[in-house]
Scaffold this active site. Structure first.
Site, PDB file in Angstrom:
ATOM      1  N   TRP A 172       0.895  -1.158   0.000  1.00 22.02           N
ATOM      2  CA  TRP A 172       0.000   0.000   0.000  1.00 22.02           C
ATOM      3  C   TRP A 172       0.929   1.204   0.000  1.00 22.02           C
ATOM      4  CZ3 TRP A 172      -1.058   4.209   3.252  1.00 22.02           C
ATOM      5  CH2 TRP A 172      -2.263   4.884   3.010  1.00 22.02           C
ATOM      6  N   LYS A 201      -6.317  -1.745   5.849  1.00 20.64           N
ATOM      7  CA  LYS A 201      -7.000  -2.175   7.069  1.00 20.64           C
ATOM      8  C   LYS A 201      -6.209  -1.813   8.319  1.00 20.64           C
ATOM      9  CE  LYS A 201     -10.267  -4.288   9.313  1.00 20.64           C
ATOM     10  NZ  LYS A 201     -11.571  -3.607   9.420  1.00 20.64           N
ATOM     11  N   GLU A 243     -19.750   8.911  11.710  1.00 20.73           N
ATOM     12  CA  GLU A 243     -19.440   7.562  11.226  1.00 20.73           C
ATOM     13  C   GLU A 243     -20.245   7.229   9.967  1.00 20.73           C
ATOM     14  OE1 GLU A 243     -18.108   3.508  10.971  1.00 20.73           O
ATOM     15  OE2 GLU A 243     -17.269   5.435  11.580  1.00 20.73           O
ATOM     16  N   HIS A 301     -25.239  27.034  11.331  1.00 22.53           N
ATOM     17  CA  HIS A 301     -24.057  27.884  11.461  1.00 22.53           C
ATOM     18  C   HIS A 301     -23.125  27.774  10.261  1.00 22.53           C
ATOM     19  CE1 HIS A 301     -25.124  29.077  15.489  1.00 22.53           C
ATOM     20  NE2 HIS A 301     -25.288  27.809  15.835  1.00 22.53           N
ATOM     21  N   ASN A 327       7.515  -3.075   5.877  1.00 23.71           N
ATOM     22  CA  ASN A 327       6.384  -2.256   6.310  1.00 23.71           C
ATOM     23  C   ASN A 327       6.922  -1.140   7.188  1.00 23.71           C
ATOM     24  OD1 ASN A 327       4.455  -3.786   5.044  1.00 23.71           O
ATOM     25  ND2 ASN A 327       3.784  -4.868   6.870  1.00 23.71           N
ATOM     26  N   GLY A 328       6.337   0.035   7.085  1.00 20.84           N
ATOM     27  CA  GLY A 328       6.788   1.169   7.884  1.00 20.84           C
ATOM     28  C   GLY A 328       7.267   2.303   6.996  1.00 20.84           C
ATOM     29  N   GLU A 355     -16.020   6.158   2.404  1.00 22.08           N
ATOM     30  CA  GLU A 355     -15.099   5.032   2.227  1.00 22.08           C
ATOM     31  C   GLU A 355     -15.598   4.033   1.190  1.00 22.08           C
ATOM     32  OE1 GLU A 355     -12.983   3.975   6.421  1.00 22.08           O
ATOM     33  OE2 GLU A 355     -15.164   3.785   6.400  1.00 22.08           O
ATOM     34  N   LYS A 393     -18.460   6.196   6.485  1.00 19.69           N
ATOM     35  CA  LYS A 393     -18.729   4.946   5.775  1.00 19.69           C
ATOM     36  C   LYS A 393     -19.129   5.199   4.328  1.00 19.69           C
ATOM     37  CE  LYS A 393     -17.563   1.845   8.459  1.00 19.69           C
ATOM     38  NZ  LYS A 393     -16.498   2.791   8.771  1.00 19.69           N
TER      39      LYS A 393
END
Length: 602
Positions: A74, A597, A475, A498, A100-101, A482, A479
């Site tokens: 990724w 993930k 949320e 406002h 990774n990192g 995403e 969703k």
């Protein structure tokens, strides 16, 4: 970053590596690759796209070695290309690395290595590691890795093989998970337990700053430890008869909410029994302040928890994005507890915030789903979600299980303080009912699917709610963004006037969360303001409320429960709406573009 797997043993490595990569697909990625050592050289294959479309039999006789490393990427540095996919190698094609990192000082190291004659083929930070290890290689791979890592600033989970030191994998970890699985003279390493479970349940979790050397005969790690046993339930990655993991995980929430309740409620005494907190029970009784730290959906669970903890436990609570927590000079001390909420237990920003809190002598707690993960090991005490492996990249069942655990925590801490027996009994009784109420809520699926057909062509949405359901509005918007790539924003319903209400027109629908609670009339007034400006409204209401049909264009009903528990029910129709919108708009709902993930970089 994304998924690492490596194998050394007696079998052909490729099928094992490919199967491991497939079991990590749910994490999200853009490309994949592997390197196989056969004693004569190293064969490498890299490709942009999905591992599920790859047929390893097409490789023929190539890559038949018994030692190999593999990776799903990724991208963080560099475009999505085969050159930027892992593994990476040094100029002499001796050292091969998966990582990774993030190497924070990679640009400085790259410039130094280029001056020494190294030729770089990719835009990644990882390639620096390959050249650096190759620079220090003098026949001993682990010594070269050790010297190279002394020059590195940042985070890493790496697996390395060498053409000139075959029959060996060297792995190292700093703030990025790695496990070593053992099985009768064969070894498998991975960043995710799902990739290991078909091979063995005996694993060793590597700790920060550890380097391990693995050969077909044995392995050596800095600290000798007995292997742990992975839980069988963590291996469940079959979507059964469902078309997508996301839908399966939404529909199994009655069970995944029941799981964290088992053995934890003493209804007749109005108590929550949380064994993971027993070692610090005395400290919690003296607690004067709580900071919840999390990222993404877990952060929004924390916002709901803030309402619960302040109303029922009487503890001043603050919720921070973990990525911002340590940069704002938080005021924390021994009277403060830090509660980290994470599905994976490996979120890099959250781990960094925990380390900051520990330096200030704060009590550190965790709400985590992944058993044995880094946050579990770093915190002083905590509570497991026990909701099983969540495969869909966008969290659903983990979120509702986090809300359930936060409700248990509010009951636990409240009864330590001034929460009455009667109120404790009422909360415990209602929490116990929640799985049945979730089952009933899930029956709206067919209605939600029809709503998605009606609204699928809209490109803008507002989600509004108040008090406990304000975070659920956030949320719901998250969703939809995403999963269906629709522009969506969540707001406290009282904030619409406002500024945001300027955007309302007939082409800008609003999803209003309006249960019959203490702020019902206030939210109804906010819906009226939207309807006055001809904005379409989908309302989420409590069963039996017929008045709301007079104002809303569409109404979805949820069962009645305690106000503090309504978010567990109200979020489910929003999850289903995002799912069906995504499917109807042709999106990959299990693996949304650009998302991962487990986010193991800061």
């Amino acid at each position: 970053m994304c998924g690492i797997i490596g194998y050394i043993g007696k079998k052909n490595a490729i099928p094992i590596l490919v199967n491991g990569l497939r079991r990590m697909e749910y994490r999200g990625y853009d490309s994949f690759g592997f390197s196989i050592a056969d004693g004569e050289g190293v064969f490498t294959f890299k490709k942009v796209g999905k591992i599920s479309d790859f047929d390893s039999s097409l490789l023929g006789l190539k890559g038949k070695g018994q030692t190999g490393i593999a990776h799903t990427r990724w991208g963080t540095h560099g475009e999505i290309t085969e050159k930027n996919a892992h593994p990476h190698w040094g100029s002499k094609k001796n050292i091969f690395v998966v990582h990774n990192g993030i190497i924070e000082n990679y640009q400085q190291l790259k410039e130094e290595l280029e001056k020494e004659g190294c030729k770089f083929a990719s835009q990644t930070d990882t390639e620096v590691l390959a050249h650096l290890i190759e620079k220090y290689f003098q026949g001993n791979l682990e010594e070269a890795v050790r010297k190279a890592l002394k020059k590195v600033q940042g985070t890493y989970g790496i697996a390395v093989i060498a053409r000139d030191d075959p029959q060996k994998i060297v792995v190292a970890r700093l703030s990025s998970p790695l496990l070593i699985g053992t099985n009768d003279g064969e070894y498998i390493i991975a960043s995710d337990p799902n990739a290991i479970l078909p091979f063995t349940k005996k694993v060793i979790n590597m700790e920060d700053n550890e380097i391990a050397t693995i050969t077909p005969d044995n392995f050596f790690i800095m600290k000798e430890r007995e292997p742990e046993t992975l839980e069988e339930g963590e291996a469940e990655v079959d979507k059964g008869d469902y078309p997508h993991f996301m839908l399966k995980e939404i529909m199994e929430q009655a069970e995944t909410i029941a799981n964290p309740l088992r053995g934890r409620l003493i209804e007749e005494e109005g108590l929550a029994k949380l064994g993971g907190l027993e070692p610090v029970k005395g400290k919690l009784k003296e607690l004067k302040r709580l900071n919840i730290i999390a990222c993404g959906t877990a952060y929004l669970a924390g916002l709901v928890g803030e309402y619960m903890l302040e109303e029922y436990a009487g503890i001043p609570t603050e919720v921070d994005y973990a990525s911002e927590f340590r940069y704002r000079k938080p005021i924390i001390n021994r009277d403060t507890a830090i509660l980290a909420v994470s599905q994976s237990g490996e979120t890099a920003d959250t781990l960094a915030a925990i380390q900051e809190a520990k330096e200030k002598d704060a009590l550190t707690l965790g709400i985590v789903n992944a058993v044995g993960s880094s946050i579990v090991r770093e915190t002083d005490a905590g509570i497991y979600n026990h909701c099983g492996t969540e495969i869909g990249v966008a969290s659903t069942k983990a979120f509702t299980s986090q809300l359930t655990v936060l409700a248990l925590l509010a009951l636990f801490l409240g009864r330590q303080r001034e929460l009455s027996l009667v109120m404790g009994q009422r909360i415990a009784k209602e929490i116990k009912r929640i799985p049945k109420l979730v089952e009933k809520t899930l029956t709206v699926d067919a209605q939600i699917k029809e709503l998605a057909k009606k609204y699928k062509k809209y490109d803008d949405f507002f989600f509004i709610g108040r008090k406990y359901n304000y975070p659920i509005a956030l949320e719901g918007a998250l969703k939809l963004k995403e999963i269906s790539y629709v522009h969506a924003e969540g707001y406290g319903a009282g904030e619409m006037k406002h500024g945001p209400i300027a955007l309302i027109n007939k082409n800008f629908p609003t999803f209003a969360i309006c249960p019959s609670d203490s702020v019902y009339q206030k939210t109804m007034s906010n819906i009226e303001e939207i309807k006055t400006r001809k904005g379409p409204v989908i309302a989420l209401a409590t069963e039996g409320n017929k008045d709301i049909k007079k104002i809303a264009d569409d109404v979805i009903y949820i069962p009645k429960t305690l106000e503090m528990l309504t978010p567990i029910l109200s979020v489910i129709p929003l999850q289903l709406f995002a799912y069906h919108m995504g499917v109807l708009r042709g999106c990959d709902v299990d693996k949304p573009r650009n998302l991962a993930k487990s986010v193991t970089v800061e």
